[in-house]
Enzyme design. Structure first.
Site, short mmCIF file in Angstrom:
data_model
loop_
_atom_site.label_atom_id
_atom_site.label_comp_id
_atom_site.label_asym_id
_atom_site.label_seq_id
_atom_site.Cartn_x
_atom_site.Cartn_y
_atom_site.Cartn_z
N GLU A 103 -11.12 -54.55 -2.94
CA GLU A 103 -12.26 -54.64 -2.04
C GLU A 103 -12.00 -55.67 -0.93
O GLU A 103 -11.61 -56.81 -1.20
CB GLU A 103 -13.50 -55.07 -2.83
N CYS B 273 -14.24 -55.28 -12.83
CA CYS B 273 -14.68 -56.20 -11.78
C CYS B 273 -15.44 -57.38 -12.40
O CYS B 273 -16.40 -57.18 -13.14
CB CYS B 273 -15.54 -55.47 -10.77
#
Ligand SMILES: Cc1cc2nc3c(=O)[nH]c(=O)nc-3n(C[C@H](O)[C@H](O)[C@H](O)COP(=O)(O)O)c2cc1C
Length: 316
Positions: A2, A91
């Site tokens: 990301e 994550c």
């Protein structure tokens, strides 16, 4: 990754070569079916047959804790042309975990099973569904059980970041914890974490029993790493990384690619980010970063990169 490995980074790295597959930045799906624009913006390759310009497939990664929402969005992204769907159970971000997704779910193998099987059922058989997990949330006792749940739910492949959520990104990565999982599962297990050099690849492979690896930061810091590892897998010989002037040429090419980004400060941010990450493998990148860190116009950064390359070539 990301905010780091976006369409431009995937484009340039896959043109350099050595990659079989890319995974998009995660798309957080929490409450409803997202519009196509969300998936197109994080994975523009969907409009190019799901592949980078160099022809490497890009699987779309989704993350969430609501089984039916995950399934519905997975079915939609498959319709949009994703060549594969990857589910993020790794994550560690607090905002994500407060909302019950990513590595938080590693506390409940049955929830992993439910999500993966619902996604698998929702997506046509021809489209692979895979998952990425860490070794656990606070500790590693559920690592094997989580991996088995994911495999039994129908995932075709499992990538494991060899650390717990609580271990964050702190070295080392515990590659050896993957071995019992690799030995137990009949699907391919892909090792991930702390592979910065071809020698790290060899150590990781030997400790984990995984021939395949997924690399994040290492390939940003050393853009030749994919190629070097691919070469090493063909003949067991350690190759050489790009030299500094080759890296500077790659940065010029990257500047030209990100001109497609609408926003110049964002372009400058991306260039600075890459130069900073390169300093892990290239000492000279640290010095270059010091010179450009205050620049806000990407053209100023480009001018400094070009000048540096001229100096390096003159000195050679
Ligand atoms: C800035 C950043 C963004 C990341 N974004 C993602 C992501 O979107 N999806 C994912 O599966 N992993 C993501 N990760 C984790 C990496 O894919 C990888 O598992 C981790 O960095 C360890 O591997 P490495 O040592 O090769 O970087 C991210 C990591 C970083 C540092």
């Amino acid at each position: 990754m990301e905010g780091v490995v976006d369409v431009y980074m995937r484009d340039i790295l896959t043109r350099i070569g050595g990659f079989d597959l890319c995974v998009s930045e995660f798309v957080r799906v929490s409450q409803h079916l997202y519009p196509a624009s969300v998936f197109y913006s994080l994975c523009p390759e969907l409009q190019n047959g799901g592949k980078t310009a160099a022809g490497v497939p890009v699987h779309v990664q989704i993350m969430g804790g609501e089984t039916h929402v995950m399934a519905e969005n997975a079915a939609f992204v498959a319709e949009l042309g994703a060549p594969g769907i990857d589910i993020n159970f790794g994550c560690p971000a607090k905002t994500v975990n407060r909302h019950n997704a990513g590595a938080t779910l590693l506390q409940w193998p049955d929830r992993l099973f439910d999500i993966v099987s619902a996604v698998r059922r929702a997506v046509p058989d021809t489209i692979p569904v895979s998952a990425k997990m860490r070794l656990g949330f606070a500790e590693k006792s559920l690592a094997l059980e989580n991996a088995v749940a994911i495999a039994e739910a129908g995932a075709e492949k499992l990538t494991i970041h060899a650390r717990t959520k609580m271990e964050g990104y702190r070295p080392p990565a515990h590659w050896h914890y993957l071995r019992p999982i690799t030995e137990r599962l009949s699907i391919p297990v892909v090792a991930n974490g702390e592979i910065w050099t071809p020698a790290d690849y060899v150590s990781c492979r030997d400790a984990s029993g995984c021939a395949d690896v997924m690399i994040g930061r290492g390939v940003i810091a050393r853009p030749s790493l994919g190629q070097e590892i691919a070469q090493l897998r063909k003949e067991p010989k350690i190759g050489t990384a790009f030299n500094w002037s080759q890296i500077l040429s790659i940065l010029v090419e990257y500047h030209d690619l990100i001109e497609g980004m609408a926003n110049p400060p964002r372009q400058a941010g991306r260039l600075k980010q890459w130069i900073k990450l390169l300093s892990r493998s290239y000492e000279e990148a640290g010095a270059l970063f010091t010179r450009i860190r205050r620049f806000e116009d990407p053209r100023d950064i480009l001018a400094e990169v070009v000048l540096t390359r001229e100096r390096v070539l003159d000195a050679a």
